[in-house]
Each structure stands twice: as C-alpha cells, then as structure tokens.
Design a protein around this motif. Structure first.
Motif, PDB file in Angstrom:
ATOM      1  N   ASP A 278       0.857  -1.186   0.000  1.00 43.95           N
ATOM      2  CA  ASP A 278       0.000   0.000   0.000  1.00 43.95           C
ATOM      3  C   ASP A 278       0.892   1.234   0.000  1.00 43.95           C
ATOM      4  OD1 ASP A 278      -1.628   2.176   0.933  1.00 43.95           O
ATOM      5  OD2 ASP A 278      -3.076   0.717   1.683  1.00 43.95           O
ATOM      6  N   ARG A 280      -0.102   4.425   0.342  1.00 41.54           N
ATOM      7  CA  ARG A 280      -0.699   5.599   0.964  1.00 41.54           C
ATOM      8  C   ARG A 280       0.196   6.280   1.999  1.00 41.54           C
ATOM      9  NH1 ARG A 280      -6.628   3.237   2.183  1.00 41.54           N
ATOM     10  NH2 ARG A 280      -5.339   1.380   2.505  1.00 41.54           N
ATOM     11  N   ARG A 392      -4.066   2.620  -2.760  1.00 40.31           N
ATOM     12  CA  ARG A 392      -4.474   1.298  -2.286  1.00 40.31           C
ATOM     13  C   ARG A 392      -3.906   0.195  -3.169  1.00 40.31           C
ATOM     14  NH1 ARG A 392     -10.812   2.194  -2.324  1.00 40.31           N
ATOM     15  NH2 ARG A 392     -10.159   3.216  -4.268  1.00 40.31           N
ATOM     16  N   ASP A 393      -3.747  -0.979  -2.602  1.00 45.79           N
ATOM     17  CA  ASP A 393      -3.155  -2.120  -3.302  1.00 45.79           C
ATOM     18  C   ASP A 393      -4.165  -2.725  -4.273  1.00 45.79           C
ATOM     19  OD1 ASP A 393      -1.530  -4.204  -4.098  1.00 45.79           O
ATOM     20  OD2 ASP A 393      -1.984  -5.444  -2.345  1.00 45.79           O
TER      21      ASP A 393
END
Length: 407
Positions: A278, A280, A392-393
């Motif tokens: 991720d 972020r 996001r992944d």
C-alpha cells in the motif's frame, strides 16, 4: 513464407544500456521547461510581450503536455514505441532551435513543439520501463524521475550563465537542442526498433474502458494535482520569493536548490513505497512535506527559508516519482501501463496547466501571498484525497475475455 519468431524478435539492448538511454532521454524532458522561468524578465524586456503573454508562455508547454500525451499510445501502435520516441526527440530538438529565433511567433511556436514532444516522450517511457525491466519497473521509474529532476535543476541553474556566456536569452534557450540531438543519435544507435505491434483483437481493455475505471481516474487526478504544484514551482516560485522580499539572485538559488534536492527523493521514494503493498503512507508523507515547504517559504519565519527549500524539494521529488510509479504499480502489463500513462499524463497535465495560469492571474489581481498560499494548500489537500484512493493495493488487468478489471 512464414516469419519465424526468431526473425520477429527485437534485438533488445542490455539492461544497463537501456537504463543509460532512459536517463539520457529523461535529462531532456525538463530543461525546456525549467530554463524558461529564470529568463522571463529578459524575454519580457526584449520582446515587449505583455505580462499575460509571458504568463501564457509558462502555461503553454504544460498544456501541450496534456494535449499531446494521449497521442503517444496511438503513435506507438502504428510506428512502434522506439520510432515514436525518436520522432519526439527530433521534434524536441527542432522546437528548441526555433525558440532561439527570438521573435514572439517563433518563441511560442517552438514552445508548442517542445511541449508536444515532451508529452509524447514522457508518456512512452513508463511503458518501455515496464517492458524492458518488468521486475524492477517501479524502482527504475525512480531512476528515470531522478533524471527528470536533474534535467530540471540544470535548466534552472544554467539558464543565466548560458545567457551570459552565449550573449543572450535566445541562444541560451537554443543550446538545449544539442542535448536533444545527442540523445536522438544515442537512442537510434543503441535501441533497435521493434516492428509496430499488431492490432489487438479485443480493444475493450484499452482507452475506453480505462475512462470508466475509478482507479484510473484516481491515479490521473493525483498526477494532475501534484504536477500543478510542480509547474507552479518551475514557472512562478522565483517570482513568489521576490514578492516575499528576497532578491532575484537568492530567489534563483533557492529555487535551484529546491529542484536539485528533488533528485534524492525521486530515487528513494519508490524504495519507500516498496516497504508495503500500500503506497498511501509514502504519498501522505511527501504531500505533507510539500505543504510544509510552501508555508515556510511564503509565510514562515525568514530564518527557516532553507528548511522550507528542503521540505519542498524532498516532497516534490518524491511526489512526482510516486505518481509515475503508480502507473506501473497499478497495471498488470506493459500494454496497460502505456495506455494508463497516456491517460494519466494527458488529462493530468491538462489539469496541471491550470496551476501556473491560476497563480499568474492571482499575481495580476494582486491577491497577495496569503491568498496564494491558501490556494497552494487547497491543491495539496486535493492531492491527498486522490492519493488515499490511488495508493491502495489494486491493479488494472485484462481478464480472460479481454475486459478490463481491477484486482
């Protein structure tokens, strides 16, 4: 007679040769933009162009990045990516040469060609990196971004010395055509062209489907917001620092130092992003640095100015590097990376062009540094919103039927 796979196969360069070419091409994609801002007072004095026309000169190349970036996948599908990049480098060299003719018409015409060439070349490179170095595409994108930042720093730092040495702003602008010509020769020599790809039977996973994918728009809007901030720095930061009370020389040094500091962040940000699937946290960190840097430089204590330079440089280098990394991290293959790159850089740069234009209008209306700082903070906050979604992944991929899906 059937053509064998061996005959079709492109004689690929070594990984080291490709990285060297990627860096050389990347060095060309920012001096044409960053070399202009320090010379604007001289251009205005010599050409007699009004302030609004000078502002348009800073906005035009960024707008062209957005307008011409979507052409890159189309040209690549017909000429092949290698030939398309050669064409872009040729147009870049011609555009830089035309700017040196000094007349306003040639100055604007050359700037238009420069923006078009950079829009196409910059869109192609993430897909080529994904194709040539698939296992380390995100890290190599950091190396490419570092080359962009170095080119930007050289353009900003060498403009005035070149103008003094060569006898004016026009030959200083033209001199960058030599780097484009050298890069074109190296690319043509070391990067054999593959045959133009055959048309895919199914186009449902391509541009039209991308436009319907929220993930593609999230990456695009993040790119637009952070690029807007970047081109505000290229076009207006020296002017804003002079408004703050610094003299021309110190404002130039501060801007150049900030751009130079982007190099380390551009290279390290993809490594930081790799600490988790991720992105972020990394995105929030670099955007916070950008916001802090602008506030310190435009509103904070004068004695903190070099801290502001560092915050802004590290934040912007990391922010742009992560934006390009998201193109390869959010796609499953090189073809989709190329398509997403066209959308992200096309729409993103078109939006980004509003940033320098808006700052120019605010300066013309004499709205003051507090209002400009508030506007910059608002753009950074919008970038944070889109970063939280794009980080996001998730990944865009084509399923077994050719439809574009998110996995």
């Amino acid at each position: 007679m059937a053509i064998t796979d061996g005959a079709r196969r492109r004689a690929a360069p070594s990984s080291l040769a490709f990285i060297a070419l990627m860096v050389l091409v990347g060095l060309n994609l920012r001096p044409a933009l960053s070399s202009l801002a320090p010379l604007l007072p001289r251009i205005e004095a010599d050409s007699g162009l009004p302030v609004l026309a000078i502002g348009a000169l800073t906005t035009l190349p960024v707008l062209c990045l957005g307008l011409f970036a979507p052409l890159a996948p189309w040209l690549s599908g017909r000429l092949g990516p290698e030939r398309t990049l050669s064409l872009a480098l040729l147009i870049l060299a011609v555009g830089l040469a035309l700017r040196g003719l000094a007349a306003p018409a040639w100055l604007f015409g050359g700037t238009l060609l420069v923006g078009a060439a950079i829009g196409v070349a910059g869109t192609l490179l993430p897909g080529l990196v994904k194709r040539e170095l698939p296992d380390s595409a995100d890290l190599m994108t950091g190396v490419y971004t570092m080359a962009l930042c170095l080119g930007g720093a050289l353009g900003a730092g060498l403009s005035i010395p070149l103008a003094e040495t060569l006898g004016g702003w026009a030959p200083a602008l033209t001199s960058w055509a030599a780097l484009a010509a050298i890069s074109l020769i190296a690319w043509q020599t070391l990067m054999p062209a593959s045959p133009p790809p055959r048309r895919q039977a199914s186009a449902r996973g391509d541009t039209g489907a991308l436009l319907r994918q929220p993930l593609a728009w999230q990456v695009t809007l993040y790119m637009g917001c952070q690029s807007s901030l970047a081109y505000i720095v290229f076009g207006w930061l020296p002017t804003l620092l002079v408004e703050r009370g610094y003299d021309d020389a110190e404002a130039g040094w501060m801007t150049g130092a900030s751009v130079m500091l982007q190099l380390g962040a551009a290279l390290s940000a993809p490594w930081l992003a790799r600490l988790g699937r991720d992105q972020r946290p990394a995105l929030m960190l670099v955007l916070s640095l950008i916001a802090g840097g602008f506030w310190v430089l435009l509103q904070g204590p004068i004695e903190w100015r070099w801290a502001g330079v560092a915050l802004l440089g590290f934040g912007q280098g990391g922010g742009f590097s992560l934006a390009l990394s998201l193109i390869v991290l959010r796609t499953a293959d090189a073809r989709l990376a190329g398509k997403l790159s066209g959308m992200v850089q096309g729409v993103g740069y078109a939006l980004a062009s509003l940033g320098p234009l808006g700052i120019g209008v605010m300066l013309e209306l004499d709205l003051g540094l507090p209002g400009i700082t508030l506007a910059l903070t608002a753009v950074t906050a919008a970038a944070m919103v889109f970063a939280l979604l794009a980080g996001r992944d998730r990944r865009l991929a084509s399923d077994e039927t050719g439809h574009l899906v998110v996995r």
